[in-house]
Scaffold this active site. Sequence first.
Site, PDB file in Angstrom:
ATOM      1  N   THR A  98       1.200  -8.356 131.168  1.00 52.95           N
ATOM      2  CA  THR A  98       0.420  -9.578 131.015  1.00 52.95           C
ATOM      3  C   THR A  98      -0.635  -9.716 132.110  1.00 52.95           C
ATOM      4  O   THR A  98      -1.812  -9.953 131.845  1.00 52.95           O
ATOM      5  CB  THR A  98       1.334 -10.802 131.022  1.00 52.95           C
ATOM      6  OG1 THR A  98       2.277 -10.700 129.947  1.00 52.95           O
ATOM      7  CG2 THR A  98       0.536 -12.084 130.848  1.00 52.95           C
ATOM      8  N   GLN A 133       0.717 -10.386 124.672  1.00 49.66           N
ATOM      9  CA  GLN A 133       0.009 -11.229 125.638  1.00 49.66           C
ATOM     10  C   GLN A 133      -1.349 -10.592 125.955  1.00 49.66           C
ATOM     11  O   GLN A 133      -1.440  -9.390 126.207  1.00 49.66           O
ATOM     12  CB  GLN A 133       0.816 -11.386 126.929  1.00 49.66           C
ATOM     13  CG  GLN A 133       2.184 -12.016 126.736  1.00 49.66           C
ATOM     14  CD  GLN A 133       3.286 -11.015 126.455  1.00 49.66           C
ATOM     15  OE1 GLN A 133       3.028  -9.874 126.069  1.00 49.66           O
ATOM     16  NE2 GLN A 133       4.518 -11.432 126.650  1.00 49.66           N
ATOM     17  N   ASP A 177       1.601 -20.351 124.955  1.00 52.30           N
ATOM     18  CA  ASP A 177       1.527 -20.425 126.418  1.00 52.30           C
ATOM     19  C   ASP A 177       0.110 -20.142 126.918  1.00 52.30           C
ATOM     20  O   ASP A 177      -0.075 -19.444 127.926  1.00 52.30           O
ATOM     21  CB  ASP A 177       2.492 -19.411 127.048  1.00 52.30           C
ATOM     22  CG  ASP A 177       3.919 -19.569 126.557  1.00 52.30           C
ATOM     23  OD1 ASP A 177       4.311 -20.693 126.190  1.00 52.30           O
ATOM     24  OD2 ASP A 177       4.652 -18.560 126.522  1.00 52.30           O
ATOM     25  N   ARG A 239       6.150 -25.709 127.864  1.00 52.46           N
ATOM     26  CA  ARG A 239       7.516 -25.348 128.203  1.00 52.46           C
ATOM     27  C   ARG A 239       7.510 -24.769 129.622  1.00 52.46           C
ATOM     28  O   ARG A 239       6.472 -24.278 130.095  1.00 52.46           O
ATOM     29  CB  ARG A 239       8.092 -24.353 127.194  1.00 52.46           C
ATOM     30  CG  ARG A 239       7.259 -23.073 126.983  1.00 52.46           C
ATOM     31  CD  ARG A 239       7.869 -22.216 125.897  1.00 52.46           C
ATOM     32  NE  ARG A 239       7.143 -20.948 125.698  1.00 52.46           N
ATOM     33  CZ  ARG A 239       7.589 -19.942 124.960  1.00 52.46           C
ATOM     34  NH1 ARG A 239       8.754 -20.046 124.335  1.00 52.46           N
ATOM     35  NH2 ARG A 239       6.883 -18.835 124.819  1.00 52.46           N
ATOM     36  N   TRP A 241       7.964 -22.209 132.556  1.00 51.97           N
ATOM     37  CA  TRP A 241       8.036 -20.756 132.746  1.00 51.97           C
ATOM     38  C   TRP A 241       8.620 -20.456 134.119  1.00 51.97           C
ATOM     39  O   TRP A 241       8.125 -20.952 135.142  1.00 51.97           O
ATOM     40  CB  TRP A 241       6.640 -20.147 132.608  1.00 51.97           C
ATOM     41  CG  TRP A 241       6.596 -18.661 132.814  1.00 51.97           C
ATOM     42  CD1 TRP A 241       7.517 -17.747 132.412  1.00 51.97           C
ATOM     43  CD2 TRP A 241       5.562 -17.919 133.473  1.00 51.97           C
ATOM     44  NE1 TRP A 241       7.125 -16.467 132.761  1.00 51.97           N
ATOM     45  CE2 TRP A 241       5.931 -16.550 133.417  1.00 51.97           C
ATOM     46  CE3 TRP A 241       4.355 -18.273 134.089  1.00 51.97           C
ATOM     47  CZ2 TRP A 241       5.144 -15.535 133.972  1.00 51.97           C
ATOM     48  CZ3 TRP A 241       3.566 -17.272 134.640  1.00 51.97           C
ATOM     49  CH2 TRP A 241       3.952 -15.918 134.577  1.00 51.97           C
TER      50      TRP A 241
END
Length: 324
Positions: A98, A133, A177, A239, A241
């Site tokens: 990522t 990602q 995300d 959310r 991480w």
Amino acid sequence: MKGRNAKKGNRETAAVRLTVSKDGDGAFKTVQEAVDALPEYSRDRKEIFIKKGIYKEVVHIPATKPFVTLIGESKTGTVITYDNYAGKEKEGGGRYGTSGSATVFIYADHVQAENITFENSFDRTKVDTDGTQAVAVYAKGSRIVFKDARFLGRQDTLFANDGTQYFDQCYIEGDVDFIFGGARAVFEHCHIHSADRGSAANNGYITAASTHITKPFGFLFAGCTLTSDAADGTVYLGRPWHPGGDPDAIASVLYQNCSLGAHIKPEGWTDMSGFSAADARLYEYRNTGPGAVPHQERRQLSDEEAESWTIENVLDGWNPKIES
């Protein structure tokens, strides 16, 4: 602002001005060539003007080159794009991951960018991979300003990894995300668009903050507009991480005076990788719109609590409207 540059109004006179143009009507044909030509460790403002065009390249602004300003000729017509992704094999072995998938990497402090589109154009429908990602911008420096910029991608579009960052009237698009990391960042009057994944139940998550527990503030969305073409009630505000399972990464996010579209899920937030959203610092304050519905899992700040969430407090004493 520190440095020896004279100011005209609220804008500095750059000590160095370079022009990038794909048609050869400039000193450089790529953005990276212009960055490479800048002096190191200079505290004077350096300006790179990028003419309209599609610049397919990966750009690195190293920590040794602070006080750089990137200015596009057209917000939609000046595009820096590439299509790396986390699962892609590197020539020297291994995968990009990522963090390595970004189109633009910013490690320097006092970087400014305006009137530019940053894009990761990876199309996950055309590649069989578990590493979808694909970052458009990876930012780790302090006192970074993005103004009237666009960030385009799908999963993990904007990696605000560390430092202090200010986003003014920007457009940010993605699905999973797509605004994430541990930076202290303010998004003011930005347009946050959740792309439609085609699901009738879950079309993704806007934020995945990983704010360290020692940082009192993480992401502040102030006066932003959240939109989507996805089905109603199918997108989470975010959310928590925890990179590598770090228990001290306690997400901090506040949506304040934002307009929330109908795509936002009634419960607002959700858990991630075994870590509870209820244990993170995930809040709202005086939001409006069809997505701003009362729910027991959506914690609302009091007027007194919200007073501490000023731009200057979130950005660790820095006011980008006065200095950069």
